[in-house]
Write an enzyme that holds these catalytic residues in place. Structure first.
Site, PDB file in Angstrom:
ATOM      1  N   CYS A 185      11.929 -32.195 -22.203  1.00  0.00           N
ATOM      2  CA  CYS A 185      12.603 -32.944 -23.275  1.00  0.00           C
ATOM      3  C   CYS A 185      12.306 -34.440 -23.146  1.00  0.00           C
ATOM      4  O   CYS A 185      12.609 -35.054 -22.116  1.00  0.00           O
ATOM      5  CB  CYS A 185      14.104 -32.704 -23.194  1.00  0.00           C
ATOM      6  SG  CYS A 185      15.089 -33.868 -24.160  1.00  0.00           S
ATOM      7  N   TYR A 224       8.151 -35.316 -33.834  1.00  0.00           N
ATOM      8  CA  TYR A 224       8.871 -34.103 -34.274  1.00  0.00           C
ATOM      9  C   TYR A 224       8.817 -33.967 -35.785  1.00  0.00           C
ATOM     10  O   TYR A 224       8.701 -32.862 -36.318  1.00  0.00           O
ATOM     11  CB  TYR A 224      10.321 -34.152 -33.779  1.00  0.00           C
ATOM     12  CG  TYR A 224      10.447 -33.834 -32.301  1.00  0.00           C
ATOM     13  CD1 TYR A 224      10.217 -34.807 -31.343  1.00  0.00           C
ATOM     14  CD2 TYR A 224      10.761 -32.556 -31.871  1.00  0.00           C
ATOM     15  CE1 TYR A 224      10.300 -34.516 -29.997  1.00  0.00           C
ATOM     16  CE2 TYR A 224      10.846 -32.254 -30.526  1.00  0.00           C
ATOM     17  CZ  TYR A 224      10.623 -33.239 -29.589  1.00  0.00           C
ATOM     18  OH  TYR A 224      10.692 -32.941 -28.249  1.00  0.00           O
TER      19      TYR A 224
END
Ligand code: GSH
Length: 341
Positions: free
Chosen positions: A53, A207
């Site tokens: 992450c 993203y």
């Protein structure tokens, strides 16, 4: 908490998601170390993270470069979230060190059980449910004394670790410890402006490109991402070692997780194949320079990144490249690979 460029516009979020746009949610726990309930104390606080992450990477970097590894403990979730067959549901972060990584065919040595709440929870979700929250994201900063979540917004966790590093028991002296958010107002304004641009076009931009199911939305994010890389390349072309000049700051720390993932992961996984960082000589040298700083290289893992981003999709087969001119992360030890700027 001062401006941290932690989120983007949330207007019509559900409608935009329905149209194929990726809209990241907002973190709900926003207390700070230094608040009356949460004084700075060595050994009291804990981080729950996943090493794939990029938001968690901000806080593991801060913990590393600020000399807080001994005073802030940390648990690491398995890089792939739970599958559809999980009784608690899919897409949940799991503390399960015995799980096998398809990339290595073995458990990942960095993964841990949940060691901070005293409950030995399996899922990050359980830590939130214990406080009546429906959230489930990482990173989480946790108070082991009060058994409470302090904050789950990486931009704020990074800022408070920097501000409270001394009180938290940093192993670095004030003189040796980097100041990630230097006091002069004009330098803070420059860092805040860079954070904003880099969050929107690069950190979250990756993203918006990779998770979009709408061609136009993807192309807009792709263009914004590479325009920003060009701007940053130009910014570094005057020979400055870091984004705001001579010293490493929060702006550098927040750019690093995305560029560290670009060539070995995002180029393929997020369809950001316009260029490699290697194709930007000044940015490449900056990336290698930051990677060489004390506490940086050991704060991340490309094995976890590759397993996390590819391990559940892509037929469970994890791409190994690039291998030329050198494999990654070994390539980050070779600033000369980018050729002369
Ligand atoms: N704004 C948050 C974003 C955190 C975030 O989105 N984390 C992801 C992992 S990369 C997550 O846990 N998503 C799962 C979820 O929100 O359900 C931060 O920067 O800390």
């Amino acid at each position: 908490m001062t401006k941290t460029a932690a989120q983007e516009d949330q207007t019509d979020a559900d409608a935009r998601r329905a149209r194929g746009e990726f809209v990241r949610g907002v973190s709900g726990f926003r207390h700070a170390i230094g608040d009356p309930d949460f004084p700075a104390e060595p050994g009291r606080y804990h981080l729950f993270v996943a090493l794939n992450c990029p938001w968690c990477h901000r806080v593991t970097l801060a913990r590393g470069v600020l000399g807080l590894r001994d005073s802030i403990t940390m648990d690491v979730a398995f890089p792939n979230r739970t599958g559809d067959d999980d009784p608690q549901g899919p897409n949940l972060w799991e503390f399960s060190p015995d799980r096998i990584a398809t990339l290595t065919g073995a458990p990942l040595p960095e993964c841990t059980t949940e060691t901070a709440t005293g409950q030995g929870y399996r899922l990050a979700k359980d830590i939130y449910r214990a406080e009546g929250s429906q959230e489930q994201s990482v990173p989480v900063l946790y108070d082991k004394r009060r058994h409470r979540i302090v904050n789950n917004e990486s931009a704020e966790i990074l800022r408070m670790l920097n501000a409270a590093a001394g009180g938290l028991g940093s192993t670095l002296s004030d003189a040796d410890r980097p100041e990630l958010y230097p006091a002069p107002a004009e330098q803070r304004a420059e860092i805040d402006a860079l954070n904003d641009m880099i969050y929107t076009a690069i950190n979250n931009g990756a993203y918006k490109a990779g998770f979009s199911s709408d061609q136009t939305v993807y192309e807009k994010a792709f263009a914004a991402y590479f325009d920003m890389l060009e701007q940053l390349e130009a910014r570094l072309s005057d020979g400055r070692p870091f984004l705001t000049g001579a010293t490493f700051t929060e702006a550098d720390l927040r750019l690093f997780p995305t560029l560290y993932r670009h060539d070995p992961v995002y180029f393929v996984r997020m369809k950001l194949n316009g260029a490699r960082v290697l194709d930007f000589p000044h940015l490449w040298r900056w990336l290698c320079r930051v990677h060489a700083l004390p506490g940086v290289a050991t704060s991340g893992s490309l094995v976890h990144c590759r397993q996390g981003y590819f391990g559940r999709s892509w037929n469970n087969v994890v791409p190994l490249g690039p291998t030329r001119p050198r494999p990654y992360p070994e390539a980050y030890g070779h600033p000369e690979l980018a050729g002369q700027p």
